[in-house]
Enzyme design. Structure first.
Site, short mmCIF file in Angstrom:
data_model
loop_
_atom_site.label_atom_id
_atom_site.label_comp_id
_atom_site.label_asym_id
_atom_site.label_seq_id
_atom_site.Cartn_x
_atom_site.Cartn_y
_atom_site.Cartn_z
N TYR A 76 81.80 -3.10 3.92
CA TYR A 76 81.62 -4.53 3.61
C TYR A 76 80.41 -4.78 2.71
O TYR A 76 79.96 -5.93 2.60
CB TYR A 76 81.40 -5.36 4.88
CG TYR A 76 82.30 -5.05 6.04
CD1 TYR A 76 83.65 -5.42 6.02
CD2 TYR A 76 81.81 -4.41 7.17
CE1 TYR A 76 84.47 -5.15 7.11
CE2 TYR A 76 82.62 -4.14 8.26
CZ TYR A 76 83.95 -4.51 8.22
OH TYR A 76 84.75 -4.26 9.29
N GLU A 129 85.14 -15.97 22.39
CA GLU A 129 85.29 -14.51 22.31
C GLU A 129 84.21 -13.88 21.41
O GLU A 129 84.53 -13.20 20.44
CB GLU A 129 86.68 -14.17 21.74
CG GLU A 129 87.84 -14.78 22.50
CD GLU A 129 89.18 -14.58 21.77
OE1 GLU A 129 89.21 -13.97 20.69
OE2 GLU A 129 90.20 -15.07 22.29
N CYS A 174 79.92 13.16 1.86
CA CYS A 174 80.30 13.39 0.46
C CYS A 174 81.09 12.24 -0.13
O CYS A 174 82.29 12.35 -0.42
CB CYS A 174 81.08 14.69 0.37
SG CYS A 174 80.04 16.05 0.85
N GLU A 175 80.45 11.10 -0.23
CA GLU A 175 81.02 9.91 -0.86
C GLU A 175 79.84 9.12 -1.43
O GLU A 175 78.83 8.95 -0.74
CB GLU A 175 81.69 8.99 0.18
CG GLU A 175 82.80 9.61 0.96
CD GLU A 175 84.15 8.95 0.68
OE1 GLU A 175 84.24 8.08 -0.21
OE2 GLU A 175 85.10 9.37 1.35
N TYR A 199 79.80 -3.25 15.92
CA TYR A 199 80.60 -2.61 14.87
C TYR A 199 79.86 -1.43 14.24
O TYR A 199 80.02 -1.13 13.07
CB TYR A 199 81.04 -3.63 13.81
CG TYR A 199 81.74 -4.83 14.43
CD1 TYR A 199 82.98 -4.66 15.05
CD2 TYR A 199 81.15 -6.10 14.46
CE1 TYR A 199 83.62 -5.75 15.66
CE2 TYR A 199 81.79 -7.18 15.07
CZ TYR A 199 83.01 -6.99 15.66
OH TYR A 199 83.65 -8.04 16.27
N ARG A 257 79.52 -0.06 8.16
CA ARG A 257 79.48 -1.43 7.65
C ARG A 257 78.97 -1.51 6.20
O ARG A 257 79.57 -2.23 5.40
CB ARG A 257 78.64 -2.33 8.56
CG ARG A 257 79.13 -2.40 10.01
CD ARG A 257 78.51 -3.54 10.80
NE ARG A 257 78.94 -4.82 10.28
CZ ARG A 257 78.23 -5.58 9.48
NH1 ARG A 257 77.02 -5.20 9.11
NH2 ARG A 257 78.70 -6.71 9.03
N1 LLP Z 1 88.26 -12.41 18.80
C1 LLP Z 1 89.13 -11.85 17.94
C2 LLP Z 1 90.55 -12.12 18.09
C3 LLP Z 1 88.66 -11.01 16.91
O1 LLP Z 1 89.53 -10.47 16.06
C4 LLP Z 1 87.28 -10.76 16.79
C5 LLP Z 1 86.75 -9.89 15.72
C6 LLP Z 1 86.41 -11.36 17.72
C7 LLP Z 1 86.93 -12.18 18.70
C8 LLP Z 1 84.91 -11.12 17.70
O2 LLP Z 1 84.32 -11.59 16.54
P1 LLP Z 1 82.73 -11.56 16.39
O3 LLP Z 1 82.14 -12.54 17.37
O4 LLP Z 1 82.27 -10.19 16.70
O5 LLP Z 1 82.49 -11.94 15.00
N2 LLP Z 1 83.98 -4.90 11.67
C9 LLP Z 1 83.56 -6.19 11.14
C10 LLP Z 1 83.91 -7.32 12.09
C11 LLP Z 1 85.37 -7.36 12.43
C12 LLP Z 1 85.70 -8.46 13.42
C13 LLP Z 1 87.11 -8.33 13.88
N3 LLP Z 1 87.48 -9.31 14.85
C14 LLP Z 1 82.07 -6.14 10.82
O6 LLP Z 1 81.43 -5.12 11.09
O7 LLP Z 1 81.53 -7.08 10.25
#
Ligand code: LLP
Length: 410
Positions: free
Chosen positions: A314, A271, A340-341, A368, A310
């Site tokens: 983070y 995924e 304004c932050e 993201y 981001r």
């Molecule tokens: N599968 C599930 C169940 C997930 O919760 C996620 C991400 C993925 C797959 C995909 O993960 P990836 O390959 O994109 O790492 N907003 C954060 C990242 C949050 C990820 C949430 N879940 C950022 O900008 O770093």
């Protein structure tokens, strides 16, 4: 100045920055900043790297949450990708992009009865169950959908705490013991239990963790099969990192190849989100003004934390570069947005030679970025542009003030 690293299909020559064969300046002449811009070739390359070592029965499910723009999903669907969704909204997006329902998996820690019913009616590849309560809800559905148990394997992904999802005290998934309990309690005529899944976190730089996870899931799958369930696939989730400093490249093709060697007797599901779409996207922004407060030199730009959160959320650092080189002396700036932050900052010590009116590019924002954007400070969401070779098209219009208030009763 040292030559900078850039994502594939981003380059610089005497006309300034180019995406594929298109001079970015040409886009800037037509589209007001800020905007998101994507390279189709970059997207296709990373997606194809995932697909090249997988078999017909394996499924690489792009994680829609990373970027749900339907135009991008269409490109991925045409390559044969599946999709990982976490809401009915994302499921509908994937279907609208032409995805086959049989290539969609649905995860999420809080799926409601109506979410589950909708997913079951579409006859998707698998609903990834995250609680005993969900099993009860699904058991009562007439469709008897394919389900997988999402395991919380109690593994650290060694990433930012907000995106760790596989430790025992995280809200996601169920423990191995609970999974076995469910497999014992319900017979294969009560639930159509066909998979074991997990997702231990995001921005994972140590690929060994995927192999460790695959081994754990396979061992559990064997036990669950012995209890009479027809487990046919193992889903190791997403999470492969990208390098925001643009120095290294993690290799999806190699990861899939090694996973295929380790997982035997099951179809492989993954995924990935970030690693497919992040490097294809960038933000283009203009410098509104330069200022100095105390000891610090600031560039105030027209993109804010509402558009790209981001860094604020983070402490992520994205590489920033000038679109046109100038002869001005470079300085170390803190690049900040207009929101304004104080958290509305893209970080200190960006060595840039930009001045008021110049345009900058913020790299690695395809994942993201726009999907986490908001209207905070009543700021309309920016346009999104797709570049293919030497042409570009708007794949999401910039919002207007009218869009912002459209749903308010006035
Ligand atoms: N599968 C599930 C169940 C997930 O919760 C996620 C991400 C993925 C797959 C995909 O993960 P990836 O390959 O994109 O790492 N907003 C954060 C990242 C949050 C990820 C949430 N879940 C950022 O900008 O770093």
């Amino acid at each position: 100045m040292e030559p900078r690293m850039r994502p594939n299909n981003f380059s610089k020559d005497s006309t300034g920055l180019k995406i594929e064969e298109l001079a970015l300046q040409k886009v800037c002449e037509k589209i007001p900043t800020p905007f998101y811009i994507y390279s189709e070739a970059n997207l296709v390359e990373t997606a194809s790297a995932y697909l090249q070592n997988s078999n017909a029965n394996d499924l690489i499910c792009y994680s829609v949450k990373a970027n749900g723009n339907i135009n991008l999903l269409k490109i991925l669907a045409n390559l044969g990708m599946g999709f990982d969704v976490v809401s009915v909204g994302e499921l509908k997006r994937a279907l609208k992009a032409g995805a086959k329902a049989k290539k969609i998996v649905f995860s999420g820690v809080g799926k409601s009865k109506s979410d589950l019913k909708f997913a079951a009616e579409q006859d998707i590849y698998s609903i990834n169950i995250e609680s005993a309560h969900e099993v009860e809800l699904i058991k009562n559905l007439k469709e008897s959908p394919r389900v997988s148990l999402r395991i919380n394997p109690d593994m650290a992904a060694n990433t930012h705490p907000y995106i760790e999802t596989g430790k025992s005290d995280c809200k996601f998934g169920i423990s191995e013991a609970e999974a076995l309990e469910i497999a014992k309690t319900y017979s294969s005529s009560e639930i159509n239990l066909v998979g074991i899944s997990a997702h231990i976190g995001s921005q994972i730089t140590d690929t060994e963790l995927f192999f460790e996870l695959a081994e754990k899931l396979q061992a559990l799958a064997e036990q669950i099969k012995k209890l009479g369930h027809n487990v046919d696939h193992i889903d190791v989730g997403g999470g492969l990192a990208i390098d925001y400093q643009l120095e290294n490249q993690y290799d999806p093709a190699q990861l899939v190849k090694e996973l295929k060697e380790k997982i035997t007797g099951y179809d492989l599901l993954m995924e990935p989100g970030r690693s497919i779409v992040a490097q294809s996207g960038a933000v283009v922004t203009s410098v509104i003004t330069e200022k100095t407060n105390g000891q610090r030199d600031f560039l105030v730009v027209d993109v804010g934390m509402n558009d790209l959160m981001r860094p604020a959320l983070y402490s992520a650092r994205h590489t920033i570069e000038e679109i046109q080189d100038s002869n001005a002396e470079s300085k170390n700036f803190e690049v900040v947005g207009p929101v304004c932050e104080t958290a509305d900052s893209f970080g200190q010590n960006h060595n840039l030679n930009a001045k008021t009116g110049d345009q900058l590019i913020i790299y690695s924002t395809g994942a993201y970025g726009s999907s986490m954007g908001s209207n905070y400070n009543s700021r309309p969401k920016p346009a999104e542009i797709l570049v293919s070779k030497d042409s570009f098209k708007v794949i999401r219009k910039a919002e207007s003030f009218e869009d912002l208030i459209r749903l308010e009763e006035i």
